[in-house]
Design an enzyme around this catalytic site. Structure first.
Site, PDB file in Angstrom:
ATOM      1  N   ASP A  20      -3.604  -3.202   8.765  1.00 39.33           N
ATOM      2  CA  ASP A  20      -3.091  -1.846   8.506  1.00 39.33           C
ATOM      3  C   ASP A  20      -2.079  -1.542   9.596  1.00 39.33           C
ATOM      4  O   ASP A  20      -2.347  -0.813  10.536  1.00 39.33           O
ATOM      5  CB  ASP A  20      -4.238  -0.843   8.501  1.00 39.33           C
ATOM      6  CG  ASP A  20      -3.777   0.547   8.112  1.00 39.33           C
ATOM      7  OD1 ASP A  20      -2.645   0.697   7.626  1.00 39.33           O
ATOM      8  OD2 ASP A  20      -4.556   1.498   8.304  1.00 39.33           O
ATOM      9  N   SER A  21      -0.905  -2.139   9.455  1.00 38.47           N
ATOM     10  CA  SER A  21       0.107  -2.049  10.508  1.00 38.47           C
ATOM     11  C   SER A  21       1.038  -0.872  10.286  1.00 38.47           C
ATOM     12  O   SER A  21       1.052  -0.256   9.222  1.00 38.47           O
ATOM     13  CB  SER A  21       0.935  -3.339  10.534  1.00 38.47           C
ATOM     14  OG  SER A  21       1.685  -3.439   9.342  1.00 38.47           O
ATOM     15  N   TYR A  88       1.432  10.543   2.368  1.00 40.08           N
ATOM     16  CA  TYR A  88       2.324   9.476   2.798  1.00 40.08           C
ATOM     17  C   TYR A  88       3.709   9.686   2.185  1.00 40.08           C
ATOM     18  O   TYR A  88       3.855  10.273   1.121  1.00 40.08           O
ATOM     19  CB  TYR A  88       1.751   8.105   2.392  1.00 40.08           C
ATOM     20  CG  TYR A  88       2.478   6.943   3.006  1.00 40.08           C
ATOM     21  CD1 TYR A  88       2.314   6.634   4.353  1.00 40.08           C
ATOM     22  CD2 TYR A  88       3.353   6.180   2.263  1.00 40.08           C
ATOM     23  CE1 TYR A  88       2.998   5.573   4.932  1.00 40.08           C
ATOM     24  CE2 TYR A  88       4.044   5.116   2.830  1.00 40.08           C
ATOM     25  CZ  TYR A  88       3.858   4.831   4.162  1.00 40.08           C
ATOM     26  OH  TYR A  88       4.538   3.795   4.734  1.00 40.08           O
TER      27      TYR A  88
END
Length: 148
Positions: A20-21, A88
């Site tokens: 989860d970068s 998001y």
């Protein structure tokens, strides 16, 4: 700890690796490149699965194409999935998924969560159909990601 250095320490250790970068800028850029995918492949047990942050179809399709192409040089099974995340950018985020076993079917859960379990576990979003439909892409994305 740096993700790449962490992966270098392991061989056939993990069933699943989830990365989860942040976006591929600066030091995180390396997490979207072939050497990192090779390291994760080495660190996964036989039959293992990799799931990486896969950006947004509406904003980053060329990058997603590049990543799927790189992953396909390392893993026999590669798929792109996405979900909605209202907070998001553009309300959507994707997942780059790869399997070490050529017979892995990422589009179907290994264990189906029944409607009873959905209620028991208090799941408000996830269910079998949501999992499967996450892999159904708009035609423009399907064509781009599934052609050379």
């Amino acid at each position: 700890e740096d993700g790449i250095k962490f992966m270098e320490k392991y061989s056939e250790k993990f069933d699943v690796i989830i990365t989860d970068s942040s976006d591929p800028i600066g030091s995180a850029k390396a997490l979207f490149e072939k050497p990192y995918y090779e390291q994760t492949n080495k660190a996964l047990k036989p039959g293992g699965i990799l799931c990486c942050q896969g950006e947004c179809l509406w904003l980053d399709l060329p990058l997603i194409k590049k990543c799927t192409e790189l992953l396909r040089t390392v893993f026999p099974v590669v798929e792109y999935a996405y979900t909605t995340i209202p907070t998001y950018t553009n309300g959507q985020i994707g997942f780059l998924l790869a399997g070490k076993d050529k017979n892995t079917v990422l589009q179907k859960p290994v264990r189906e969560v029944t409607e009873t379990q959905v209620k028991e576990f208090g799941l408000c979003y996830y269910n079998f159909n949501v999992h499967c439909s996450s892999f159904v892409l708009p035609q423009f994305a399907h064509e781009l990601l599934n052609t050379n």
